[in-house]
Design an enzyme around this catalytic site. Structure first.
Site, PDB file in Angstrom:
ATOM      1  CD  GLU A  19      -1.048   0.546   3.688  1.00  0.00           C
ATOM      2  OE1 GLU A  19      -1.445   1.717   3.663  1.00  0.00           O
ATOM      3  OE2 GLU A  19      -1.328  -0.261   4.594  1.00  0.00           O
ATOM      4  CE  LYS A  41      -6.347   6.642   5.726  1.00  0.00           C
ATOM      5  NZ  LYS A  41      -6.539   6.790   7.193  1.00  0.00           N
ATOM      6  CG  ASP A  99     -14.863   5.348  12.127  1.00  0.00           C
ATOM      7  OD1 ASP A  99     -14.665   4.716  11.073  1.00  0.00           O
ATOM      8  OD2 ASP A  99     -14.150   6.292  12.513  1.00  0.00           O
ATOM      9  CG  ASP A 118      -8.948  -1.442   5.641  1.00  0.00           C
ATOM     10  OD1 ASP A 118      -9.156  -0.721   4.659  1.00  0.00           O
ATOM     11  OD2 ASP A 118      -8.043  -1.219   6.479  1.00  0.00           O
ATOM     12  CE  LYS A 159      -3.499   1.392  10.436  1.00  0.00           C
ATOM     13  NZ  LYS A 159      -4.142   0.594   9.377  1.00  0.00           N
TER      14      LYS A 159
END
Length: 309
Positions: free
Chosen positions: A26, A87, A139, A143, A160
């Site tokens: 990425e 992004k 939220d 992905d 994460k």
């Protein structure tokens, strides 16, 4: 393998034509994940690590509205230095391409573009997932949606650690995504080797991961495979320590009303400050570790394809 919106670096195209292993990478980690110059240095180190493992790296990004599968040295440098690069998640791809902009691809958009090019192995640091407090904010990272529908194996150090690991694993189960703990039973949490949650499956070598990929897709089961590769012990930050730092960073994000696609780079930046740079060192170490494993998996998968044919 060209179109009006997709271009593949000749080295990558030649490798794919020959059936040689290719690993997708990425570009958000370059433009939004780390400060300059560590971002560019890390991107180069990751590509080198992939090559050492016998595979060809393909860093994916959008340049002047063209989706690039593989970047040259000049483009890598520009993504590290230039401010204001988009992004780009999957929803943003047509906007950025139609406006002829530069865009750094997230896990979701990198997966999708890799699949369009026929690449089946992708290395990242950590995937996005369900954010803490998602029952109020809704939220949830795209992905997860892409993992549920795109045939690419993603090698990461788990999700994460700023996210809700338990809820993320629940969503992955709902989407039918095999989640493999590599070499351990516990699911890692990015900076830490543990998270308090077990991985649904465990595999101990790249050949077994490649066999799972082949088995899933040959059966007609669509969607990705998540390979959770724990950070090396020497560079990990203990889970309990990181939880304290993450709580402090989340409070700062709430105070500053940081939301949406801005929250992850904000939190990573604040964690770097709170840990006096230790989190950045760990981030670099885990990405390099994932690149090494990703090359092994891509090599094993290409061998499976040759054996089948």
């Amino acid at each position: 393998m060209k179109s009006s919106w997709l271009r593949i670096l000749p080295e990558v195209a030649d490798a794919m034509q020959a059936g040689d292993p290719v690993v997708a990478l990425e570009s958000t980690i370059i433009s939004h994940g780390m400060p300059f110059p560590q971002n560019v240095e890390t991107a180069r180190q990751v590509e080198t690590m992939v090559r050492k493992g016998g595979a060809v790296p393909a860093t994916i990004a959008i340049v002047d509205g063209i989706c690039r599968i593989g970047l040259d040295e000049d483009a890598l440098e520009q993504f590290g230095k230039t401010k204001g690069i988009w992004k780009v998640s999957v929803r943003d791809i047509p906007f950025v391409t139609s406006k002829k902009l530069w865009g750094a691809t997230t896990v979701a958009s990198t997966m999708w573009l890799a699949a369009q090019a026929g690449i089946r192995t992708f290395v990242t640091g950590g995937i996005g997932g369900v954010h803490r407090g998602a029952e109020h904010s809704m939220d949830v990272s795209a992905d997860l949606t892409e993992l549920g529908r795109t045939n690419v194996a993603v090698v990461s150090a788990g999700v994460k650690s700023i996210l809700d690991v338990g809820l993320t694993l629940e969503v992955l189960e709902t989407l039918g995504v095999p989640v493999v703990g590599y070499g351990q039973d516990e699911f890692p949490s990015f900076y830490s080797r543990n998270s308090g949650f077990l991985a649904p499956h465990r595999l101990n070598d790249a050949a077994s991961v490649a066999a799972l990929m082949m088995e899933k897709w040959s059966m007609g089961l669509h969607g990705g495979v998540l390979v959770a590769n724990p950070i090396p012990q020497a560079q990990e930050i203990p889970y309990e320590v990181m939880e304290t730092h993450i709580s402090a960073a989340l409070k700062l994000a709430d105070t500053n009303n940081i939301k949406g696609k801005d929250i992850t780079p904000f939190l990573l930046s604040k964690l770097g400050e709170i840990t006096s740079g230790l989190s950045l060192e760990s981030n670099i170490a885990l990405v390099l570790n994932n690149a090494s494993l990703g090359a092994e998996i891509a090599l094993a998968y290409s061998q499976h394809l040759r054996d089948r044919n």
